[in-house]
Scaffold this motif. Structure first.
Motif, PDB file in Angstrom:
ATOM      1  N   ALA A  42       0.552  -0.808  -0.278  1.00  0.00           N
ATOM      2  CA  ALA A  42       0.189   0.097  -0.055  1.00  0.00           C
ATOM      3  C   ALA A  42       1.011   1.284   0.301  1.00  0.00           C
ATOM      4  CB  ALA A  42      -0.946  -0.196   1.061  1.00  0.00           C
ATOM      5  N   ARG A  43       0.183   2.384  -0.521  1.00  0.00           N
ATOM      6  CA  ARG A  43       0.731   3.272  -0.748  1.00  0.00           C
ATOM      7  C   ARG A  43      -0.027   4.378   0.619  1.00  0.00           C
ATOM      8  NH1 ARG A  43       2.384   0.927  -4.953  1.00  0.00           N
ATOM      9  NH2 ARG A  43       4.360   0.733  -5.685  1.00  0.00           N
ATOM     10  N   LEU A  44       0.962   5.036   1.076  1.00  0.00           N
ATOM     11  CA  LEU A  44       0.049   6.667   1.669  1.00  0.00           C
ATOM     12  C   LEU A  44       0.475   7.537   0.658  1.00  0.00           C
ATOM     13  CD1 LEU A  44      -1.194   8.104   4.102  1.00  0.00           C
ATOM     14  CD2 LEU A  44       1.010   7.908   5.381  1.00  0.00           C
ATOM     15  N   ASN A  45      -0.259   8.203  -0.004  1.00  0.00           N
ATOM     16  CA  ASN A  45       0.075   9.359  -1.236  1.00  0.00           C
ATOM     17  C   ASN A  45      -1.494  10.462  -0.286  1.00  0.00           C
ATOM     18  OD1 ASN A  45       0.604   7.498  -2.780  1.00  0.00           O
ATOM     19  ND2 ASN A  45      -0.501   6.206  -3.979  1.00  0.00           N
ATOM     20  N   ALA A  46      -0.743  12.119  -0.477  1.00  0.00           N
ATOM     21  CA  ALA A  46      -0.544  13.068  -1.267  1.00  0.00           C
ATOM     22  C   ALA A  46      -1.628  13.425  -1.781  1.00  0.00           C
ATOM     23  CB  ALA A  46       0.140  13.999  -0.349  1.00  0.00           C
ATOM     24  N   ARG A  47      -2.702  14.036  -1.409  1.00  0.00           N
ATOM     25  CA  ARG A  47      -3.662  14.623  -2.607  1.00  0.00           C
ATOM     26  C   ARG A  47      -3.940  16.256  -2.894  1.00  0.00           C
ATOM     27  NH1 ARG A  47      -7.905   9.680  -0.448  1.00  0.00           N
ATOM     28  NH2 ARG A  47      -6.938   8.037  -2.103  1.00  0.00           N
ATOM     29  N   GLU A  48      -3.078  16.739  -2.675  1.00  0.00           N
ATOM     30  CA  GLU A  48      -2.778  17.442  -2.006  1.00  0.00           C
ATOM     31  C   GLU A  48      -1.465  18.146  -1.595  1.00  0.00           C
ATOM     32  OE1 GLU A  48      -5.462  20.588  -0.070  1.00  0.00           O
ATOM     33  OE2 GLU A  48      -5.290  18.688   1.530  1.00  0.00           O
ATOM     34  N   ASP A  49      -0.669  19.754  -1.949  1.00  0.00           N
ATOM     35  CA  ASP A  49       0.631  19.746  -1.570  1.00  0.00           C
ATOM     36  C   ASP A  49       0.131  20.711  -0.375  1.00  0.00           C
ATOM     37  OD1 ASP A  49       1.175  19.393  -4.437  1.00  0.00           O
ATOM     38  OD2 ASP A  49       1.007  22.287  -4.732  1.00  0.00           O
ATOM     39  N   GLY A  50       1.435  20.399   0.586  1.00  0.00           N
ATOM     40  CA  GLY A  50       1.667  20.819   2.012  1.00  0.00           C
ATOM     41  C   GLY A  50       2.836  20.671   2.833  1.00  0.00           C
ATOM     42  N   VAL A  51       2.513  20.021   3.882  1.00  0.00           N
ATOM     43  CA  VAL A  51       3.840  19.604   4.418  1.00  0.00           C
ATOM     44  C   VAL A  51       3.224  18.711   5.658  1.00  0.00           C
ATOM     45  CG1 VAL A  51       5.597  20.838   6.452  1.00  0.00           C
ATOM     46  CG2 VAL A  51       4.784  22.627   5.015  1.00  0.00           C
ATOM     47  N   VAL A  52       4.267  17.299   5.475  1.00  0.00           N
ATOM     48  CA  VAL A  52       4.027  16.642   6.412  1.00  0.00           C
ATOM     49  C   VAL A  52       4.835  16.643   7.259  1.00  0.00           C
ATOM     50  CG1 VAL A  52       5.060  13.703   5.969  1.00  0.00           C
ATOM     51  CG2 VAL A  52       5.057  15.236   3.941  1.00  0.00           C
ATOM     52  N   SER A  53       3.465  15.403   8.166  1.00  0.00           N
ATOM     53  CA  SER A  53       3.882  15.424   9.654  1.00  0.00           C
ATOM     54  C   SER A  53       2.842  13.963   9.696  1.00  0.00           C
ATOM     55  CB  SER A  53       3.461  16.451  11.147  1.00  0.00           C
ATOM     56  OG  SER A  53       3.601  16.723  12.779  1.00  0.00           O
ATOM     57  N   GLY A  54       3.392  13.282  11.073  1.00  0.00           N
ATOM     58  CA  GLY A  54       2.569  12.299  11.407  1.00  0.00           C
ATOM     59  C   GLY A  54       2.833  10.909  10.940  1.00  0.00           C
TER      60      GLY A  54
END
Length: 281
Positions: A42-54
């Protein structure tokens, strides 16, 4: 780069979230429809721009459900992410991945949202020395990770608890009998290791604080930019200045330009929208 917290500090929080989600009988959907032995990546994907945390917390959620899962973090906490970018891959038993999915996404989305909003606030202070800081207006039980997310977004932390520092608010002043009374009380009994901050909302109050002494930081509450600018000039570097009260994104650049040292905003944690993340098989 912000160093990660020890896993043992986060463990009780993640376990509690998993216990809440799994309930008394575990993931009955997955147990019913996924044959034993099925493996997936499985892949955890970003669906919008941002800054990663968690990412640290998400990894823990997967490993607490199944230590045999192979989890690879591709984008570290505090890094910017783009829409469509993969933040993490998880390989192993499909049932385990599915059972941990919601808790991992809840943490990662919530914390990335805080980091992303903080980064937008910080961007508004460019060209000034003002620092963005959070407050104690956090989700009960999640304060440590929400404040960590503020750091990932480039902000700074205020108090973690009531025991960290003395912060004298307007209600303390009213109940104790005035500015002179509260500052004299702190001088008489506060430890030399504890910093003292006091809230004022008028320039005459600031003048009184500066005359009496005993405060390290002055919280300038709900002042307009012209008044803030005058307050900074009055303080003259004798105390740290913190602007607070209705510090929404649209005001930050103007407030930062007044010369205040810090701008505190509860919105960083109480009003941040979760970043849209998804787990794709």
């Amino acid at each position: 780069m912000i160093p990660p917290l020890p896993d043992l500090v986060l463990d009780p929080m993640v376990r509690a979230a998993l216990a809440e989600d799994l309930g008394q009988y575990g993931d009955i959907t997955t147990r019913t429809v996924i044959p034993e032995g099925v493996r997936y990546t499985a892949r955890l994907n970003a669906r919008e721009d941002g800054v990663v945390s968690g990412m640290q917390v998400a990894r823990m959620a997967f490993h607490l459900v199944d230590p045999a899962l192979s989890v690879e973090t591709l984008l570290a906490d505090g890094a910017p992410c783009a829409k469509g970018q993969t933040l993490m891959t998880i390989e192993g038993a499909a049932a385990s991945i599915l059972s941990a999915e919601r808790v991992a996404l809840n943490f990662a989305g919530r914390l990335s949202g805080i980091a992303s909003l903080t980064a937008r606030f910080v961007a508004e202070t460019r060209g000034t020395d003002a620092r963005i800081t959070c407050t104690r207006k956090t989700t009960p039980g999640l304060r440590i990770v929400e404040k960590l997310a503020v750091l990932h977004g480039g902000g700074f932390n205020h108090r973690f608890s009531l025991s960290d520092a003395i912060l004298i608010k307007d209600n303390h002043i009213a109940a104790a009998g005035g500015i002179k009374a509260v500052l004299e009380a702190t001088k008489a009994s506060a430890s030399h290791m504890v910093r003292v901050e006091i809230e004022v909302d008028r320039l005459d109050q600031l003048a009184e604080v500066l005359d009496i002494g005993g405060a390290d930081v002055v919280l300038l509450d709900n002042m307009d930019p012209d008044t803030l600018r005058e307050a900074v000039a009055m303080a003259g570097g004798r105390v740290v200045t913190e602007a607070s009260g209705n510090m929404v994104l649209g005001r930050i650049a103007e407030v930062a330009a007044t010369g205040v040292d810090y701008i505190s905003s509860g919105a960083l944690t109480h009003s941040a929208r979760a970043l849209d993340l998804g787990l794709d098989f």
